[in-house]
Design an enzyme around this catalytic site. Structure first.
Site, short mmCIF file in Angstrom:
data_model
loop_
_atom_site.label_atom_id
_atom_site.label_comp_id
_atom_site.label_asym_id
_atom_site.label_seq_id
_atom_site.Cartn_x
_atom_site.Cartn_y
_atom_site.Cartn_z
N PRO A 1 -10.62 -4.72 20.37
CA PRO A 1 -10.68 -4.94 21.83
C PRO A 1 -9.93 -3.83 22.56
O PRO A 1 -8.76 -3.60 22.28
CB PRO A 1 -9.99 -6.30 22.01
CG PRO A 1 -9.08 -6.41 20.82
CD PRO A 1 -9.76 -5.70 19.69
N GLN B 1 -11.83 -11.66 23.48
CA GLN B 1 -10.37 -11.70 23.43
C GLN B 1 -9.80 -12.04 24.81
O GLN B 1 -10.18 -11.43 25.82
CB GLN B 1 -9.76 -10.38 22.97
CG GLN B 1 -8.25 -10.51 22.75
CD GLN B 1 -7.57 -9.21 22.40
OE1 GLN B 1 -7.45 -8.34 23.25
NE2 GLN B 1 -7.12 -9.08 21.15
N CYS C 1 -0.49 -6.79 22.70
CA CYS C 1 -0.48 -5.74 23.71
C CYS C 1 0.96 -5.41 24.12
O CYS C 1 1.68 -6.28 24.60
CB CYS C 1 -1.29 -6.17 24.93
SG CYS C 1 -1.34 -4.91 26.23
N LYS D 1 -4.39 -11.88 17.40
CA LYS D 1 -4.11 -10.47 17.07
C LYS D 1 -2.65 -10.21 17.42
O LYS D 1 -2.24 -10.40 18.57
CB LYS D 1 -5.02 -9.52 17.85
CG LYS D 1 -4.86 -8.05 17.48
CD LYS D 1 -5.90 -7.20 18.21
CE LYS D 1 -5.83 -5.75 17.77
NZ LYS D 1 -4.59 -5.09 18.22
N HIS E 1 -1.64 -5.68 13.71
CA HIS E 1 -1.38 -4.26 13.99
C HIS E 1 -0.03 -3.93 13.36
O HIS E 1 0.99 -4.51 13.74
CB HIS E 1 -1.34 -4.02 15.50
CG HIS E 1 -1.22 -2.57 15.87
ND1 HIS E 1 -2.19 -1.89 16.57
CD2 HIS E 1 -0.25 -1.67 15.61
CE1 HIS E 1 -1.80 -0.64 16.73
NE2 HIS E 1 -0.63 -0.48 16.16
N ASN F 1 -5.01 -3.36 11.32
CA ASN F 1 -5.30 -2.51 12.48
C ASN F 1 -4.21 -1.44 12.58
O ASN F 1 -3.04 -1.72 12.37
CB ASN F 1 -5.35 -3.38 13.75
CG ASN F 1 -5.58 -2.55 15.00
OD1 ASN F 1 -4.97 -2.79 16.02
ND2 ASN F 1 -6.46 -1.58 14.94
N GLY F 2 -4.65 -0.22 12.92
CA GLY F 2 -3.69 0.87 13.12
C GLY F 2 -4.03 2.11 12.32
O GLY F 2 -4.13 2.06 11.09
N ALA G 1 -9.75 1.33 16.76
CA ALA G 1 -9.84 1.46 18.22
C ALA G 1 -10.05 2.93 18.58
O ALA G 1 -11.17 3.35 18.84
CB ALA G 1 -8.58 0.91 18.88
N ARG G 2 -8.97 3.71 18.56
CA ARG G 2 -9.09 5.12 18.95
C ARG G 2 -10.00 5.91 18.01
O ARG G 2 -10.66 6.86 18.44
CB ARG G 2 -7.71 5.76 19.00
CG ARG G 2 -6.89 5.36 20.22
CD ARG G 2 -5.50 5.95 20.19
NE ARG G 2 -4.71 5.43 19.08
CZ ARG G 2 -3.48 5.84 18.78
NH1 ARG G 2 -2.93 6.77 19.49
NH2 ARG G 2 -2.82 5.31 17.76
#
Length: 541
Positions: A36, A90, A119, A161, A189, A219-220, A243-244
């Site tokens: 997300p 999400q 976040c 998450k 993450h 994640n990461g 993500a990125r």
């Protein structure tokens, strides 16, 4: 139309009731998931990554309270279609009932809900959202339980998450409480809330995976497909979220090291088909091209017609020549020597003709660009286009291209005039430098002659003082007369040369004054053209 939409939603709901995302978690298989991302993981981008082996997609993070309070927020933040499955929505929330209500609203059109507990942005944490929830395990447990109790679909997933604590025992406790409340899976993450670009703590993810029985997603720092397998081997997780890495290369999960050209064209096609806003389209495009230096350089040719590609290249050449002409270590006299080479003498015969031809061509293109800008800035076109989002984006793109072409042609005309004037001034400066050097040489010669005369005079005086009788005086006077005549001849020659140099300097000064006035006139004409264009735009506005 309404009946077909309702039938489509019923079919999606029926399909959602018979299948579950949990069926995708097979032993030995690592799910590839699109994370997300606020403003980025929207429908068009999800459609793109699904074409390149992405198994599950998340929506951007949506604030549940705003989603429930505002129809505008619901319409703008959550969009989907039949092919956008499996889909996880999400939410960010700090209230269990609000989260459950939002989950019930999106349940017919999605496969699960995810609670954002990771976040790290200040605004989210100050509002009680995001990573601050990892310090409230009982609240997280209550929110997961509310989703489970109020969504009328046993196959609908509820996940969280998270980020990790410095004290990993607290993270394990949070995950176990979420599991006991009915969480379907947990995405971890592998950084703390304070860490941004530090290395991912894979050992922490592995510890969490070993402490719960539900699937865990890592994640990461997932930037290539090989990172998926290496993360799985290090942690034993059931899925990997990127993500990125996907922003930079939406085809990453298909094994591409860099964004392939066909992926970029797919993005263009999907954006046009789904009516993606230009800002979103442009941002994704920049991300996709950041690794592809060659494509970034050649990108004008992908969007521009052949004539405007040629004009843009001509503008780049002009800028390069001007930068070269202004290099401080190449003097005007050196440039004059270069301009006197045989190749330039051949070109000089056609120079004026080529110059005026290019001026006419560039002015025609400038006028055409002005016409295009006025055409796509018309108010009636904008009003009609707003009724059709795809048409509006298309016109917006046309206006953007017309404005770009206007700037390219305008700068090309201006730099073309400046370049011709600069070459002329360099030649004049070189001529002045040559004349000045000649005058300096003549002045040095006159100084040397005067010095020699002074020495001869001193020698003559010494001779007269030492000589005796009329004979010595006569010889001295004869020698003096010869030296005076010689000096008068040299003085006359120097005077004539100095007079000619002054005449040439006056003529050159008059020529430079005329050229300066001509340059000022051209600048005024260019300013009038620019003011005419600006006044035209203001009238259209």
């Amino acid at each position: 139309m309404l009946a077909s939409l309702q039938r489509c939603w019923r079919e999606m709901k029926t399909s959602n009731g018979n299948t579950s995302v949990m069926d995708m978690f097979e032993k030995g298989k690592v799910l590839k998931i699109c994370a997300p991302m606020v403003r980025y993981s929207k429908l068009a981008f999800r459609s793109l990554v699904r074409k390149y082996n992405c198994d599950i997609c998340f929506t951007p993070m949506i604030v549940a309270a705003d989603f429930m309070r505002s129809v505008k927020a619901r319409d703008s933040e959550f969009t989907t279609n039949e092919s956008d499955r499996p889909l996880i929505v999400q939410f960010a929330s700090h209230d269990a009932q609000t989260l459950a209500d939002a989950a019930c609203v999106v349940a017919p059109f999605s496969d699960g809900v995810d609670l954002n507990c990771g976040c790290p942005q200040r605004w989210a944490m100050s509002a009680g959202f995001g990573a601050c929830l990892i310090n409230k395990p009982e609240l997280v447990k209550d929110m997961v339980r509310h989703i489970r109790n109020q969504v009328d679909n046993p196959n609908y997933t509820a996940s969280i998450k998270i980020r990790i604590h410095k004290d990993l025992r607290r993270t394990v406790d949070l995950c176990q409480k979420a599991e006991s409340a009915g969480a379907s899976w947990i995405t971890v993450h592998g950084r703390t809330a304070e860490e941004r670009h530090q290395p991912v703590h894979y050992d922490a993810i592995k510890t969490i995976k070993d402490s719960v029985s539900i699937p865990v997603i890592a994640n990461g720092d997932i930037k290539y497909l090989r990172d998926v397998e290496s993360t799985h081997q290090l942690t034993g997780v059931d899925g990997v979220m990127a993500a990125r890495g996907l922003l930079a290369n939406p085809a990453m999960f298909a094994g591409y090291e860099d964004t392939p050209l066909e992926c970029i064209w797919d993005w263009v096609d999907i954006s046009i088909e789904q009516g993606t806003p230009f800002t979103c389209f442009h941002h994704h495009l920049i991300y996709m091209l950041e690794r592809s230096v060659f494509l970034v350089i050649c990108w004008p040719s992908l969007e521009m017609t052949l004539q405007w590609t040629a004009v843009a290249l001509f503008l780049y050449v002009e800028m390069g020549i001007l930068a070269l002409l202004c290099l401080p270590f190449i003097s005007a006299r050196r440039w004059q020597i270069i301009f006197q080479l045989r190749i330039w003498s051949c070109v000089a015969r056609f120079w004026n003709r080529v110059f005026y031809t290019m001026i006419i061509v560039l002015i025609v293109l400038f006028i055409d660009a002005v016409r295009e800008v006025r055409k796509y800035s018309a108010k009636e076109l904008g009003t009609d286009a707003r009724l059709q989002p795809n048409m509006f984006d298309h016109l917006h793109m046309k206006l953007f291209r017309a404005q770009r072409n206007l700037y390219i042609s305008g700068f090309a005309v201006f730099l073309w005039l400046v370049m011709k004037r600069l070459v002329t001034l360099i030649n004049q400066l070189a001529s002045m430098s040559g004349a000045t050097a000649a005058l300096q040489a003549q002045a040095e010669n006159a100084n040397q002659v005067a010095k020699k005369c002074k020495e001869d005079k001193e020698l003559l005086e010494q001779t007269l003082m030492k000589g005796k009788g009329d004979k010595a005086i006569a010889e001295g006077m004869q020698l003096l007369r010869k030296e005076v005549e010689k000096l008068e001849e040299e003085l006359k020659t120097s005077r004539d040369a100095l007079k000619n140099s002054n005449i040439e300097a006056d003529a050159m000064k008059m020529q430079m004054d005329g050229l300066a006035r001509e340059y000022e006139r051209l600048l005024k004409e260019h300013q009038e053209l620019q003011n005419l264009h600006d006044s035209g735009n203001k009238k259209d506005d």
